[in-house]
Design a protein around this motif. Sequence first.
Motif: not given
Length: 111
Positions: A13-17, A35-40, A62-67, A105-107
Amino acid sequence: MQIIEWQDFERVELRVGTLISAAPNEKATKPAYVLQVDLGELGIRTSSAQVTAHYRADELVGRQVLCVCNFAPKRIAGVRSEVLVTGVYDSDGKVVLAGFDKPLPNGARLA
């Protein structure tokens, strides 16, 4: 390099956070941030990441990362790390975060 089947890749599960907070992990033996990551829809998850060489805590917000979102939680230097924030080592062995050049979009799942 080990060859995997397509089904193996689909299980990850590779998702944007979006990083919503970053603070030094005081218990880490090597410099790291909590880090606190918002994954939608998956919610907000915590990670401990050794990304202090290239990033100040305030510039991570505010930076978007791959999780990677479907690893079992792991205790790292006193932190329950629930998600792996991905990156690549540069030529000096310092982590550069994997990210995106357009807002997403997050998630959102890696296609």
